[in-house]
Design a protein around this motif. Structure first.
Motif, mmCIF file in Angstrom:
data_model
loop_
_atom_site.group_PDB
_atom_site.id
_atom_site.type_symbol
_atom_site.label_atom_id
_atom_site.label_comp_id
_atom_site.label_asym_id
_atom_site.label_seq_id
_atom_site.Cartn_x
_atom_site.Cartn_y
_atom_site.Cartn_z
ATOM 1 N N ALA A 289 32.043 10.335 -1.015
ATOM 2 C CA ALA A 289 32.003 9.520 0.198
ATOM 3 C C ALA A 289 30.557 9.430 0.648
ATOM 4 N N VAL A 290 30.270 8.392 1.420
ATOM 5 C CA VAL A 290 28.948 8.206 2.014
ATOM 6 C C VAL A 290 29.109 8.325 3.528
ATOM 7 N N LEU A 291 28.432 9.294 4.128
ATOM 8 C CA LEU A 291 28.466 9.436 5.580
ATOM 9 C C LEU A 291 27.211 8.801 6.162
ATOM 10 N N GLU A 292 27.387 7.868 7.063
ATOM 11 C CA GLU A 292 26.291 7.121 7.684
ATOM 12 C C GLU A 292 26.333 7.338 9.193
ATOM 13 N N GLY A 293 25.224 7.805 9.747
ATOM 14 C CA GLY A 293 25.175 8.116 11.174
ATOM 15 C C GLY A 293 25.221 6.901 12.083
ATOM 16 N N ARG A 294 24.790 5.753 11.577
ATOM 17 C CA ARG A 294 24.792 4.540 12.378
ATOM 18 C C ARG A 294 26.071 3.737 12.121
ATOM 19 N N GLU A 295 26.177 2.586 12.771
ATOM 20 C CA GLU A 295 27.393 1.790 12.673
ATOM 21 C C GLU A 295 27.326 0.745 11.562
ATOM 22 N N ALA A 296 26.230 0.706 10.815
ATOM 23 C CA ALA A 296 26.060 -0.307 9.775
ATOM 24 C C ALA A 296 25.272 0.258 8.609
ATOM 25 N N MET A 297 25.453 -0.332 7.432
ATOM 26 C CA MET A 297 24.663 0.081 6.269
ATOM 27 C C MET A 297 23.313 -0.633 6.284
ATOM 28 N N GLY A 298 22.419 -0.184 5.431
ATOM 29 C CA GLY A 298 21.126 -0.846 5.290
ATOM 30 C C GLY A 298 19.951 0.002 5.694
ATOM 31 N N GLY A 299 20.181 1.063 6.483
ATOM 32 C CA GLY A 299 19.099 1.957 6.869
ATOM 33 C C GLY A 299 17.958 1.225 7.549
ATOM 34 N N THR A 300 16.772 1.394 7.029
ATOM 35 C CA THR A 300 15.564 0.768 7.571
ATOM 36 C C THR A 300 15.733 -0.734 7.746
ATOM 37 N N TRP A 301 16.416 -1.372 6.777
ATOM 38 C CA TRP A 301 16.488 -2.834 6.765
ATOM 39 C C TRP A 301 17.521 -3.378 7.733
ATOM 40 N N ASP A 302 18.359 -2.501 8.279
ATOM 41 C CA ASP A 302 19.249 -2.904 9.366
ATOM 42 C C ASP A 302 18.669 -2.518 10.719
ATOM 43 N N LEU A 303 17.949 -1.392 10.756
ATOM 44 C CA LEU A 303 17.410 -0.889 12.023
ATOM 45 C C LEU A 303 16.289 -1.761 12.567
ATOM 46 N N PHE A 304 15.331 -2.102 11.718
ATOM 47 C CA PHE A 304 14.144 -2.828 12.181
ATOM 48 C C PHE A 304 14.428 -4.323 12.255
ATOM 49 N N ARG A 305 14.229 -4.895 13.446
ATOM 50 C CA ARG A 305 14.530 -6.311 13.673
ATOM 51 C C ARG A 305 13.327 -7.075 14.221
ATOM 52 N N TYR A 306 12.139 -6.522 14.110
ATOM 53 C CA TYR A 306 10.975 -7.189 14.694
ATOM 54 C C TYR A 306 10.571 -8.408 13.869
ATOM 55 N N PRO A 307 9.859 -9.359 14.478
ATOM 56 C CA PRO A 307 9.489 -10.593 13.780
ATOM 57 C C PRO A 307 8.685 -10.332 12.501
ATOM 58 N N GLY A 308 9.060 -11.006 11.441
ATOM 59 C CA GLY A 308 8.316 -10.923 10.197
ATOM 60 C C GLY A 308 8.641 -9.745 9.317
ATOM 61 N N ILE A 309 9.583 -8.876 9.717
ATOM 62 C CA ILE A 309 9.902 -7.678 8.936
ATOM 63 C C ILE A 309 10.095 -8.035 7.463
ATOM 64 N N ARG A 310 9.432 -7.289 6.581
ATOM 65 C CA ARG A 310 9.437 -7.622 5.160
ATOM 66 C C ARG A 310 9.141 -6.369 4.345
ATOM 67 N N SER A 311 9.294 -6.487 3.048
ATOM 68 C CA SER A 311 8.979 -5.373 2.157
ATOM 69 C C SER A 311 7.472 -5.197 2.057
ATOM 70 N N ASP A 312 7.044 -3.943 1.866
ATOM 71 C CA ASP A 312 5.621 -3.720 1.607
ATOM 72 C C ASP A 312 5.401 -3.320 0.149
ATOM 73 N N SER A 313 6.462 -3.454 -0.657
ATOM 74 C CA SER A 313 6.388 -3.311 -2.113
ATOM 75 C C SER A 313 7.050 -4.545 -2.721
ATOM 76 N N ASP A 314 6.724 -4.834 -3.974
ATOM 77 C CA ASP A 314 7.364 -5.981 -4.603
ATOM 78 C C ASP A 314 8.842 -5.684 -4.827
ATOM 79 N N MET A 315 9.675 -6.690 -4.679
ATOM 80 C CA MET A 315 11.117 -6.509 -4.751
ATOM 81 C C MET A 315 11.622 -6.239 -6.173
ATOM 82 N N PHE A 316 10.805 -6.513 -7.171
ATOM 83 C CA PHE A 316 11.236 -6.244 -8.544
ATOM 84 C C PHE A 316 11.258 -4.744 -8.829
ATOM 85 N N THR A 317 10.491 -3.968 -8.053
ATOM 86 C CA THR A 317 10.554 -2.508 -8.180
ATOM 87 C C THR A 317 11.267 -1.874 -6.988
ATOM 88 N N LEU A 318 11.279 -2.540 -5.834
ATOM 89 C CA LEU A 318 12.027 -2.015 -4.688
ATOM 90 C C LEU A 318 13.525 -2.246 -4.878
#
Length: 498
Positions: free
Chosen positions: A34-63
């Motif tokens: 099982a996966v226990l998640e403390g928040r109400e949604a999956m995604g971790g960092t990518w669900d938590l941060f909602r500021y303008p322009g939020i993006r990867s700081d690594s290329d997506m082919f390795t991320l």
């Protein structure tokens, strides 16, 4: 009534947690999890941060995941696209049915006699306590604190009559159109926010105490996109991944060995991007060497375009105090603002703040060495997904997930229930785990485990070395001690229930 028992418990439903679940499902199909998640949604960092322009700081082919290569058009992708990629990955494999949201793990207590972890979790909102047991814990909670970011104690903050926002708690209804915005910071968050807000704001000023290294990369990788056209999908994914992983590693090594050369290289890029005569020495020349702190990437030079257009500017100074209208700087100048964004960094929290004990004794995590950057000395059946600081997070996490599955299958085949990294070399000395001089790392370094001075306790920050250590070498390497035969534990449990 006995507590629920699982073979594997994954903590965290972010990028690495969903990846870990995939590996457990495919490589250890016998395992319940099982996966226990403390928040109400999956995604971790990518669900938590909602500021303008939020993006990867690594290329997506390795991320992105090796088992589900990124097929998006952009190499540097926006946050919502990454979040959807994580959700799609979970849905396709049925992983989403194994996630229990609003379950924050607070304690993990190992019993050698039972050969299992006794887990205590708290349900968010209700405070209800949930208990279960598992044979193996895989912590995929990252090392950022999710409930709040880092905010220095600036003088006079209560005097400011405008709006103060921290990127980690971005309000959905923030209206910055036509307004004067000051973004405090010079890291990845700040260089993302400034051009994104400059498109609508009256003017955006990036106020930094000291500069960071910043370089421009194309949002779309032309070589990767060409390879995807020329090669079948089953070949293009691995080829692109290795090409970019080795390229990033090569640039990191060049930065460490020839820092003066890399400084000149980065400066040449700045000179091409910034207006003629711009004061690069003051605003874009750090006091440290490249990769002493993480290098900031701006896609298609968007930050520099905003500076050239006059919609954004950089001020390098110290904050004396907040005022009613803005900020009074150490130089005596005053920056007026309607909105101040404190992109002042993150707080770190190891394994989500879980309290760990082994056979009734609390574990002082900061005193432990890390084994291959993914387990803890003297702590059985506990793995950690910790990514690279000099490359994409997922490169290391993929290797860790594969290794965990090899450990689990080895124990199952050999009839052992316990695997414990043990350091038998008294000459091994400790050093900081993450090895960066960044403020957010230095503030919390004393709370984290250490890396050792030699293998397998040393963290190399090298995909090539880790590939050999985690993918090629066997799991029975002398430092990993397998014990607690299943037959012995079963006999003890049977005797206890008579």
């Amino acid at each position: 009534m006995s507590a629920e028992h699982l073979d594997v418990l994954i903590v965290g439903a972010g990028l690495s947690g969903i990846g870990a679940a995939h590996y457990i499902q495919t490589e250890c199909p016998w395992a319940t999890y099982a996966v226990l998640e403390g928040r109400e949604a999956m995604g971790g960092t990518w669900d938590l941060f909602r500021y303008p322009g939020i993006r990867s700081d690594s290329d997506m082919f390795t991320l992105g995941y090796s088992f589900r290569p990124w097929d998006g058009e952009k190499s540097i992708a926006d946050g919502p696209s990454i979040l959807q990629y994580i959700k799609d990955t979970a849905a396709e494999a049925g992983i989403d049915h194994h996630i229990r949201f609003n379950h924050r793990v607070t304690r993990a207590d190992w019993s050698t006699e039972d050969a299992r972890w006794h887990i205590t979790a708290e349900k968010s909102g209700t405070g209800e306590t949930v208990e279960l047991t598992c044979g193996f814990v895989f912590s995929c909670s990252g090392y950022y604190r999710y409930d709040h970011g880092y905010l220095p104690d600036f003088a006079g903050m209560d005097r400011f009559e405008g709006t103060i926002v921290h990127p980690q708690a971005w309000p959905e209804d923030l209206d910055y159109a036509g307004k004067r915005v000051v973004v405090i910071g010079s890291g990845a968050t700040a260089v993302t926010l400034v051009p994104a807000m400059a498109a609508e704001a009256g003017h955006v000023t990036m106020l930094q105490r000291s500069p960071s290294y910043i370089t421009s990369l194309p949002a779309k990788n032309p070589v990767a996109n060409l390879l995807r056209k020329l090669l079948p999908a089953r070949f293009s994914g691995p080829v692109i991944r290795w090409m970019l992983a080795l390229g990033t590693q090569g640039f990191f090594q060049l930065s460490r060995r020839r820092p003066a050369f890399v400084k000149r290289l980065l400066r040449k890029g700045l000179e091409r991007q910034l207006p003629q005569g711009y004061d690069i020495d003051t605003h874009f020349t750090p006091r440290y060497d490249p990769w002493d702190q993480r290098l900031c990437v701006v896609p298609n030079g968007d930050l520099f375009k905003a500076i050239r257009a006059g919609s954004a500017s950089v001020v390098t100074d110290h904050i004396d105090t907040f005022t009613e209208k803005g900020l009074l700087l150490g130089s005596g100048a005053e920056l007026e603002a309607d909105i101040i964004v404190t992109a002042t960094g993150l707080e770190l929290l190891f394994i989500g703040g879980i309290r760990v004990s082994v056979d009734g004794e609390d574990v002082e995590l900061s005193s432990k060495l890390t084994y291959k950057g993914m387990m803890l000395e003297g702590v059985p059946n506990l793995a950690l997904a910790i990514g690279y600081t000099n490359a994409s997070w997922t490169l290391k996490c993929d290797l860790t997930c594969d290794y965990v599955c090899r450990l689990l299958n080895h124990m199952r085949a050999s009839g052992q229930l316990q695997c414990t990294p043990v350091n038998g070399d008294a000459s091994v000395t400790g050093a900081p785990l993450l090895g960066l001089s960044s403020g957010y790392v230095q503030r919390s370094a004393h709370l984290f485990p250490k890396q050792g001075s030699r293998f397998p306790w040393q963290v190399h920050q090298s995909y090539l070395r880790d590939y050999r250590a985690l993918k090629v070498r066997g799991v029975d390497d002398g430092a990993m001690v397998f014990s607690n035969p299943a037959s012995t534990v079963a006999a003890a449990l049977e005797a206890a229930t008579r």
